[in-house]
Write an enzyme that holds these catalytic residues in place. Structure first.
Site, PDB file in Angstrom:
ATOM      1  CB  ALA A   1       4.495 -13.774  14.324  1.00 48.94           C
TER       2      ALA A   1
ATOM      3  CG  LEU B   1      -3.912  -8.192  10.961  1.00 49.55           C
ATOM      4  CD1 LEU B   1      -3.629  -7.301   9.765  1.00 49.55           C
ATOM      5  CD2 LEU B   1      -5.226  -8.923  10.781  1.00 49.55           C
ATOM      6  N   GLY B   2      -0.493 -10.701  12.680  1.00 54.73           N
ATOM      7  CA  GLY B   2       0.567 -11.710  12.636  1.00 54.73           C
ATOM      8  C   GLY B   2       0.377 -12.740  13.737  1.00 54.73           C
TER       9      GLY B   2
ATOM     10  CB  SER C   1      -3.212  -1.307   3.562  1.00 58.11           C
ATOM     11  OG  SER C   1      -4.220  -0.350   3.792  1.00 58.11           O
TER      12      SER C   1
ATOM     13  CE1 TYR D   1       0.640   1.118   6.880  1.00 57.72           C
ATOM     14  CE2 TYR D   1      -1.344   1.805   5.712  1.00 57.72           C
ATOM     15  CZ  TYR D   1      -0.641   0.858   6.429  1.00 57.72           C
ATOM     16  OH  TYR D   1      -1.217  -0.374   6.680  1.00 57.72           O
TER      17      TYR D   1
HETATM   18  N1  LIG Z   1      -4.804  -3.184  11.409  1.00 55.03           N
HETATM   19  C1  LIG Z   1      -5.329  -2.806  10.255  1.00 55.03           C
HETATM   20  O1  LIG Z   1      -6.433  -2.272  10.185  1.00 55.03           O
HETATM   21  C2  LIG Z   1      -4.575  -3.010   9.003  1.00 55.03           C
HETATM   22  C3  LIG Z   1      -3.333  -3.585   8.971  1.00 55.03           C
HETATM   23  N2  LIG Z   1      -2.684  -3.732   7.782  1.00 55.03           N
HETATM   24  C4  LIG Z   1      -1.353  -4.315   7.743  1.00 55.03           C
HETATM   25  O2  LIG Z   1      -1.328  -5.478   8.526  1.00 55.03           O
HETATM   26  C5  LIG Z   1       0.000  -5.729   8.945  1.00 55.03           C
HETATM   27  C6  LIG Z   1       0.000  -6.130  10.397  1.00 55.03           C
HETATM   28  O3  LIG Z   1      -0.383  -5.026  11.172  1.00 55.03           O
HETATM   29  P1  LIG Z   1      -1.263  -5.145  12.495  1.00 55.03           P
HETATM   30  O4  LIG Z   1      -1.312  -6.521  12.984  1.00 55.03           O
HETATM   31  O5  LIG Z   1      -2.501  -4.429  12.218  1.00 55.03           O
HETATM   32  O6  LIG Z   1      -0.409  -4.206  13.466  1.00 55.03           O
HETATM   33  P2  LIG Z   1       0.382  -4.494  14.814  1.00 55.03           P
HETATM   34  O7  LIG Z   1       1.016  -3.202  15.167  1.00 55.03           O
HETATM   35  O8  LIG Z   1      -0.469  -5.129  15.825  1.00 55.03           O
HETATM   36  O9  LIG Z   1       1.493  -5.514  14.335  1.00 55.03           O
HETATM   37  C7  LIG Z   1       2.566  -5.093  13.560  1.00 55.03           C
HETATM   38  C8  LIG Z   1       3.713  -6.040  13.780  1.00 55.03           C
HETATM   39  O10 LIG Z   1       4.810  -5.570  13.006  1.00 55.03           O
HETATM   40  C9  LIG Z   1       5.936  -5.556  13.843  1.00 55.03           C
HETATM   41  N3  LIG Z   1       6.959  -4.613  13.396  1.00 55.03           N
HETATM   42  C10 LIG Z   1       6.905  -3.275  13.317  1.00 55.03           C
HETATM   43  N4  LIG Z   1       8.093  -2.787  12.964  1.00 55.03           N
HETATM   44  C11 LIG Z   1       8.924  -3.839  12.822  1.00 55.03           C
HETATM   45  C12 LIG Z   1      10.285  -3.988  12.508  1.00 55.03           C
HETATM   46  N5  LIG Z   1      11.074  -2.940  12.305  1.00 55.03           N
HETATM   47  N6  LIG Z   1      10.815  -5.214  12.445  1.00 55.03           N
HETATM   48  C13 LIG Z   1      10.050  -6.299  12.696  1.00 55.03           C
HETATM   49  N7  LIG Z   1       8.761  -6.239  13.025  1.00 55.03           N
HETATM   50  C14 LIG Z   1       8.213  -5.009  13.099  1.00 55.03           C
HETATM   51  C15 LIG Z   1       5.399  -5.184  15.210  1.00 55.03           C
HETATM   52  O11 LIG Z   1       6.355  -5.474  16.215  1.00 55.03           O
HETATM   53  P3  LIG Z   1       6.250  -4.784  17.683  1.00 55.03           P
HETATM   54  O12 LIG Z   1       5.069  -5.400  18.342  1.00 55.03           O
HETATM   55  O13 LIG Z   1       7.552  -5.143  18.302  1.00 55.03           O
HETATM   56  O14 LIG Z   1       6.063  -3.339  17.440  1.00 55.03           O
HETATM   57  C16 LIG Z   1       4.186  -6.067  15.227  1.00 55.03           C
HETATM   58  O15 LIG Z   1       4.549  -7.367  15.574  1.00 55.03           O
HETATM   59  C17 LIG Z   1       0.800  -4.481   8.611  1.00 55.03           C
HETATM   60  O16 LIG Z   1       1.573  -4.717   7.468  1.00 55.03           O
HETATM   61  C18 LIG Z   1      -0.264  -3.451   8.313  1.00 55.03           C
HETATM   62  O17 LIG Z   1       0.175  -2.483   7.397  1.00 55.03           O
HETATM   63  C19 LIG Z   1      -3.243  -3.347   6.621  1.00 55.03           C
HETATM   64  C20 LIG Z   1      -4.461  -2.781   6.592  1.00 55.03           C
HETATM   65  C21 LIG Z   1      -5.243  -2.573   7.772  1.00 55.03           C
HETATM   66  C1  LIG Z   2      -6.803   4.939  12.954  1.00 53.06           C
HETATM   67  C2  LIG Z   2      -7.359   5.028  14.335  1.00 53.06           C
HETATM   68  C3  LIG Z   2      -7.232   4.048  15.300  1.00 53.06           C
HETATM   69  C4  LIG Z   2      -6.622   2.775  15.103  1.00 53.06           C
HETATM   70  C5  LIG Z   2      -6.407   2.223  14.014  1.00 53.06           C
HETATM   71  C6  LIG Z   2      -5.814   0.925  13.895  1.00 53.06           C
HETATM   72  C7  LIG Z   2      -5.598   0.074  15.059  1.00 53.06           C
HETATM   73  C8  LIG Z   2      -5.449   0.472  12.730  1.00 53.06           C
HETATM   74  C9  LIG Z   2      -5.794   1.079  11.495  1.00 53.06           C
HETATM   75  C10 LIG Z   2      -5.124   0.668  10.466  1.00 53.06           C
HETATM   76  C11 LIG Z   2      -5.382   1.012   9.142  1.00 53.06           C
HETATM   77  C12 LIG Z   2      -6.527   1.801   8.747  1.00 53.06           C
HETATM   78  C13 LIG Z   2      -4.494   0.533   8.289  1.00 53.06           C
HETATM   79  C14 LIG Z   2      -4.599   0.562   6.918  1.00 53.06           C
HETATM   80  O1  LIG Z   2      -3.785   0.063   6.237  1.00 53.06           O
HETATM   81  C15 LIG Z   2      -7.723   4.214  16.662  1.00 53.06           C
HETATM   82  C16 LIG Z   2      -8.836   3.237  16.955  1.00 53.06           C
HETATM   83  C17 LIG Z   2      -6.564   3.964  17.589  1.00 53.06           C
HETATM   84  C18 LIG Z   2      -8.210   5.597  16.889  1.00 53.06           C
HETATM   85  C19 LIG Z   2      -8.928   6.191  15.754  1.00 53.06           C
HETATM   86  C20 LIG Z   2      -8.043   6.296  14.595  1.00 53.06           C
END
Ligand SMILES: NC(=O)C1=CN([C@@H]2O[C@H](COP(=O)(O)OP(=O)(O)OC[C@H]3O[C@@H](n4cnc5c(N)ncnc54)[C@H](OP(=O)(O)O)[C@@H]3O)[C@@H](O)[C@H]2O)C=CC1
Ligand SMILES: CC1=C(/C=C/C(C)=C\C=C\C(C)=C\C=O)C(C)(C)CCC1
Length: 423
Positions: free
Chosen positions: A52, A56-57, A190, A215
């Site tokens: 969190a 997203l969290g 995802s 992944y």
């Molecule tokens: N962003 C996107 O486009 C997408 C995201 N998702 C999913 O959304 C979810 C959230 O990701 P998002 O907010 O994007 O990514 P972030 O990297 O911003 O957030 C991920 C969070 O997970 C935490 N985390 C990672 N490893 C651990 C661990 N070992 N124990 C506890 N916490 C951990 C991170 O902690 P820390 O900050 O300390 O690293 C961080 O708080 C994920 O499950 C991701 O797969 C799915 C599809 C698309």
């Molecule tokens: C994938 C690339 C980037 C960043 C992607 C991010 C922040 C998240 C993508 C998450 C996905 C697709 C998760 C699906 O579950 C950059 C913008 C860092 C650079 C290009 C490639």
């Protein structure tokens, strides 16, 4: 001529930027926002969100806090989490014209490293002692396409954190969720699940590692886990749903290497095309708080609407088998063991090549055996295994009993089975 070329390039760059900016502000990425709802909609509810402190969290925590929830941030790094919590309270105070901490919601930071089963257990033990109720669990934390790494317990990192850590967490908190019912579990998966497969013969990627596939597999595991859990929770008034958030601009891409010079372009493109964390968090917020999904369970959502899944994400037998294997993995897992000369003789060439050094176990029977029942005889079984070395797997030798089997037919079985099977 040179001047004209430079001018054309500048014009093209300006035009491109304007076009991207127009996309940024006009695109249909932001589905309806859940945030306009009643500010006390989550008052009296306790919500646990993993990961969190970021992305997203963090956005989900901010919104549920705004709706009056007591939000527990389960984060692996206390200082990062406290920093995020401080910012959230400040933003909330500013938005509401109140002093930080003065809102109805409450924010609690707790350490939780999903890459360590010991940490998950310690976290749950503390939470179960301190919290009288848990209304919503949001399995959000995730790792994306990291290089090959292992968790503290020897699992491939993406499978270990995204699936197994959450599997243990959820199971340990199920009792509290049930006693707080009606309660909800929300799983962040995802769309990339489509490119994954649950390859039971190499769940830990010992034979090969492909970071994208792993992944996707972990995200497919999130969906199958949701399906199986929903089945097990029927009639309990605890619901579980899974979602994809779309592509969101967060820190998730930290392991993707982008050449320095290309970064501004990538930043611009992600700024224009990706959702903001608040937009991406809408489906999590919806599933955690909306009355529209009361009683709805086992479904897959995107943009706050139910979506169809590919058949492979609805395969009940795969979901059940994944559950069984995960259950055994988290209970027994660390029978860290290099094959002894004696046990090596029991391996065929293929098995030797796989350097089997820990037990990937699975339940042979569909009989439901609780982790506790399992734990009671797991250690004697492992002990027998250590003494006798791997044995050919006596498939279904003792009806109603459980056997541990390595992927390649090497088994560690309850002592009676081992005795009966001695050559
Ligand atoms: N962003 C996107 O486009 C997408 C995201 N998702 C999913 O959304 C979810 C959230 O990701 P998002 O907010 O994007 O990514 P972030 O990297 O911003 O957030 C991920 C969070 O997970 C935490 N985390 C990672 N490893 C651990 C661990 N070992 N124990 C506890 N916490 C951990 C991170 O902690 P820390 O900050 O300390 O690293 C961080 O708080 C994920 O499950 C991701 O797969 C799915 C599809 C698309
Ligand atoms: C994938 C690339 C980037 C960043 C992607 C991010 C922040 C998240 C993508 C998450 C996905 C697709 C998760 C699906 O579950 C950059 C913008 C860092 C650079 C290009 C490639």
């Amino acid at each position: 001529m040179a001047l004209a070329t430079v001018a054309a390039a500048l014009l093209a760059a300006l035009g491109g930027t304007l076009w991207l900016a127009a996309r940024r502000f006009s695109g249909p990425r932001g589905q309806r926002m859940q945030g306009s709802r009643d500010r006390s909609a989550m008052h009296g509810k306790t919500v646990l969100i993993t990961g969190a402190n970021s992305g997203l969290g963090r956005a989900t925590a901010a919104e549920l806090l705004r709706l009056g929830a007591r939000v527990i941030m389960g984060c692996r790094d206390r200082s990062r989490a406290e920093e995020a919590a401080g910012q959230l309270l400040q933003e909330l105070g500013q938005a509401g014209g109140q002093e930080p901490n003065a809102s109805e919601g409450q924010l609690i930071v707790k350490e939780l490293d999903l890459a360590s089963l010991r940490s998950v257990r310690a976290f749950c033990q503390e939470l179960l002692q301190e919290e009288p109720r848990l209304d919503v669990l949001i399995n959000n934390a995730g790792v994306f396409q990291c290089p090959y790494m292992k968790t503290e317990d020897g699992f491939e990192m993406q499978f270990g954190v995204n699936h197994l850590g959450h599997f243990l967490l959820t199971n340990l908190l199920l009792g509290l969720l049930k006693s707080s019912a009606p309660s909800r579990i929300v799983v962040v998966s995802s769309k990339l699940y489509k490119y994954g497969d649950i390859n039971f013969e190499d769940l830990n990627s010992e034979q090969s590692y492909n970071k994208s596939f792993c992944y996707s597999r972990s995200k497919l595991a999130n969906i199958l886990f949701t399906k199986e859990l929903a089945r097990r929770l029927e009639g309990s008034n605890v619901t579980v749903n899974v979602l994809h958030p779309g592509i969101v601009r967060t820190n998730l891409g930290r392991h993707i290497h982008i050449p320095l010079l290309a970064r501004p372009l990538f930043n611009l493109v992600s700024w224009a095309f990706f959702k903001t964390p608040l937009e991406g968090a809408q489906t999590s917020i919806y599933l955690a708080s909306s009355p529209e999904v009361e009683g709805v369970s086992g479904r897959y959502f995107g943009d706050c609407k139910e979506e169809e899944l590919l058949p492979k994400a609805m395969d009940e037998s795969v979901a059940r088998k994944l559950w069984d294997i995960s259950e055994v993995m988290i209970v027994v897992i660390l029978v860290q063991k290099s094959p002894s000369p004696k046990s090596q003789s029991a391996y065929g060439p293929q098995e030797r090549a796989s350097k089997w050094n820990w037990v990937v176990a699975h339940l042979l029977m569909d009989n439901s055996v609780t982790p506790l029942e399992f734990a009671l005889w797991a250690w004697p079984c492992v002990f027998g295994f250590t003494i006798l070395g791997p044995r050919p797997c006596p498939q279904r030798a003792l009806p109603g009993q459980l056997c541990l089997c390595a992927p390649l037919g090497v088994s560690a079985c309850p002592p009676e089975t081992l005795k009966g099977n001695k050559a």
